[in-house]
Write an enzyme that holds these catalytic residues in place. Sequence first.
Site, PDB file in Angstrom:
ATOM      1  N   SER A 180       7.606  31.229  20.201  1.00  0.00           N
ATOM      2  CA  SER A 180       7.807  29.860  19.772  1.00  0.00           C
ATOM      3  C   SER A 180       6.413  29.324  19.685  1.00  0.00           C
ATOM      4  O   SER A 180       5.554  29.604  20.537  1.00  0.00           O
ATOM      5  CB  SER A 180       8.514  28.951  20.862  1.00  0.00           C
ATOM      6  OG  SER A 180       8.171  27.650  20.675  1.00  0.00           O
ATOM      7  N   TYR A 186       8.936  26.406  29.655  1.00  0.00           N
ATOM      8  CA  TYR A 186       9.315  27.244  28.218  1.00  0.00           C
ATOM      9  C   TYR A 186       8.206  27.646  27.747  1.00  0.00           C
ATOM     10  O   TYR A 186       8.097  28.875  27.385  1.00  0.00           O
ATOM     11  CB  TYR A 186       9.984  26.088  27.416  1.00  0.00           C
ATOM     12  CG  TYR A 186      10.456  26.442  25.990  1.00  0.00           C
ATOM     13  CD1 TYR A 186      11.731  27.577  25.817  1.00  0.00           C
ATOM     14  CD2 TYR A 186       9.861  26.341  24.752  1.00  0.00           C
ATOM     15  CE1 TYR A 186      12.103  28.041  24.638  1.00  0.00           C
ATOM     16  CE2 TYR A 186      10.244  26.917  23.711  1.00  0.00           C
ATOM     17  CZ  TYR A 186      11.247  27.732  23.566  1.00  0.00           C
ATOM     18  OH  TYR A 186      11.902  28.244  22.299  1.00  0.00           O
TER      19      TYR A 186
HETATM   20  P1  NDP Z   1      20.362  28.584  20.732  1.00  0.00           P
HETATM   21  O1  NDP Z   1      20.513  27.900  22.142  1.00  0.00           O
HETATM   22  O2  NDP Z   1      21.305  28.139  19.501  1.00  0.00           O
HETATM   23  O3  NDP Z   1      21.008  30.233  21.142  1.00  0.00           O
HETATM   24  C1  NDP Z   1      20.483  30.803  22.103  1.00  0.00           C
HETATM   25  C2  NDP Z   1      21.255  32.347  22.304  1.00  0.00           C
HETATM   26  O4  NDP Z   1      20.597  32.818  23.553  1.00  0.00           O
HETATM   27  C3  NDP Z   1      22.756  32.109  22.479  1.00  0.00           C
HETATM   28  O5  NDP Z   1      23.446  33.193  21.761  1.00  0.00           O
HETATM   29  C4  NDP Z   1      23.146  32.071  23.943  1.00  0.00           C
HETATM   30  O6  NDP Z   1      24.232  32.842  23.968  1.00  0.00           O
HETATM   31  C5  NDP Z   1      21.855  33.216  24.336  1.00  0.00           C
HETATM   32  N1  NDP Z   1      21.751  33.133  25.687  1.00  0.00           N
HETATM   33  C6  NDP Z   1      21.187  32.196  26.261  1.00  0.00           C
HETATM   34  N2  NDP Z   1      21.211  32.263  27.767  1.00  0.00           N
HETATM   35  C7  NDP Z   1      21.761  33.629  27.768  1.00  0.00           C
HETATM   36  C8  NDP Z   1      22.012  34.243  28.928  1.00  0.00           C
HETATM   37  N3  NDP Z   1      22.102  33.999  30.081  1.00  0.00           N
HETATM   38  N4  NDP Z   1      22.767  35.818  28.764  1.00  0.00           N
HETATM   39  C9  NDP Z   1      22.694  36.174  27.488  1.00  0.00           C
HETATM   40  N5  NDP Z   1      22.465  35.370  26.167  1.00  0.00           N
HETATM   41  C10 NDP Z   1      21.931  34.124  26.667  1.00  0.00           C
HETATM   42  O7  NDP Z   1      19.062  28.920  20.422  1.00  0.00           O
HETATM   43  P2  NDP Z   1      18.094  29.272  19.294  1.00  0.00           P
HETATM   44  O8  NDP Z   1      18.868  29.951  18.275  1.00  0.00           O
HETATM   45  O9  NDP Z   1      17.479  27.809  18.749  1.00  0.00           O
HETATM   46  O10 NDP Z   1      17.074  30.154  19.906  1.00  0.00           O
HETATM   47  C11 NDP Z   1      16.768  31.465  19.535  1.00  0.00           C
HETATM   48  C12 NDP Z   1      15.369  31.869  19.973  1.00  0.00           C
HETATM   49  O11 NDP Z   1      14.424  31.219  19.110  1.00  0.00           O
HETATM   50  C13 NDP Z   1      15.019  31.555  21.531  1.00  0.00           C
HETATM   51  O12 NDP Z   1      14.290  32.693  22.101  1.00  0.00           O
HETATM   52  C14 NDP Z   1      14.157  30.313  21.377  1.00  0.00           C
HETATM   53  O13 NDP Z   1      13.329  30.103  22.431  1.00  0.00           O
HETATM   54  C15 NDP Z   1      13.308  30.553  19.958  1.00  0.00           C
HETATM   55  N6  NDP Z   1      12.911  29.396  19.510  1.00  0.00           N
HETATM   56  C16 NDP Z   1      13.820  28.478  18.945  1.00  0.00           C
HETATM   57  C17 NDP Z   1      13.348  27.347  18.062  1.00  0.00           C
HETATM   58  C18 NDP Z   1      14.326  26.118  17.592  1.00  0.00           C
HETATM   59  O14 NDP Z   1      13.898  25.323  16.909  1.00  0.00           O
HETATM   60  N7  NDP Z   1      15.825  26.465  17.722  1.00  0.00           N
HETATM   61  C19 NDP Z   1      11.959  27.005  18.025  1.00  0.00           C
HETATM   62  C20 NDP Z   1      11.289  28.087  18.443  1.00  0.00           C
HETATM   63  C21 NDP Z   1      11.587  29.100  19.185  1.00  0.00           C
HETATM   64  P3  NDP Z   1      25.319  32.544  25.072  1.00  0.00           P
HETATM   65  O15 NDP Z   1      25.047  31.202  25.660  1.00  0.00           O
HETATM   66  O16 NDP Z   1      26.601  32.864  24.419  1.00  0.00           O
HETATM   67  O17 NDP Z   1      25.109  33.672  26.081  1.00  0.00           O
END
Ligand code: NDP
Length: 249
Positions: free
Chosen positions: A147, A160
């Site tokens: 990020s 974070y």
């Molecule tokens: P979302 O919150 O939309 O999705 C997060 C995903 O991570 C979900 O599929 C969730 O699945 C999974 N996840 C979270 N906790 C767990 C857990 N304990 N075990 C297994 N799976 C888990 O996030 P984004 O798509 O926005 O983010 C994806 C990546 O991109 C992240 O690493 C984020 O830090 C990074 N990012 C995002 C930005 C943005 O603006 N969106 C900007 C910069 C970086 P479930 O809950 O089903 O387990």
Amino acid sequence: MTDKKPDLKGRLALVTGASRGIGYFLAKELAACGAHVIAVARTVGGLEELDDEIKTAGGEATLVPLDLTDMAGIDRIGGAIHERWGKLDIMVANAGILGVIAPLGHVEAKVFEKVMNINVTGTWRLIRTVDPLLRASDAGRAIVMSSGAAHSARAFWGPYAASKAAVEAMARSWADETKNMPLRVNSVNPGATRTAMRAQAMPGEDPATLPHPSEVAAKILPLASPELTETGLIFDVKKNHFTRYQMPQ
Ligand code: NDP
């Protein structure tokens, strides 16, 4: 790097956080290019929806409902892939959580620990279990989701930001360890994207002003290509180019 869709026929790709957001659409893109996708997340409904979409488009997926705080469960993924396929071609360490936006002094210990456990320890544990499998591929590709927060380290984003700086450092160390082999390891800064995480971080923001995760996923896809040469870099999706980490002067 070319924007051409890679040919991933016969390749095996593991994507964490594939139940929604960026991971969901990246898993879909990888499958559309021919890869068999191993989709990991906790939400079975999201994984099943992905599976339906992939299969309707003629692709293949294996679903792994798993909480990434279950470290032994992460280890089992490596063992299962080894038994069934003997190698892994693409790993996308995408799952992550925001924790809380708050001054560091107000962050609860359990929230801080959860952010570190999922974003940092879970990512390391995944790297550890898939490292030999990616080395066994003729063109292993690792994509570690970071990020801009890792570098901007803005007020109130402390846990974070620290977790993302840690995964980026890990990715660079891993890239250096593997620089003389086919494995290529890069971090990605996807930029602000219309997902649940972004909405949690910026509740007042109009999501319509942000790129859809499918657009972001399409730009990340070339990092999975067997033709990719870059390693140890950070791919900035907004700028559509790689940057090298700079040591502060
Ligand atoms: P979302 O919150 O939309 O999705 C997060 C995903 O991570 C979900 O599929 C969730 O699945 C999974 N996840 C979270 N906790 C767990 C857990 N304990 N075990 C297994 N799976 C888990 O996030 P984004 O798509 O926005 O983010 C994806 C990546 O991109 C992240 O690493 C984020 O830090 C990074 N990012 C995002 C930005 C943005 O603006 N969106 C900007 C910069 C970086 P479930 O809950 O089903 O387990």
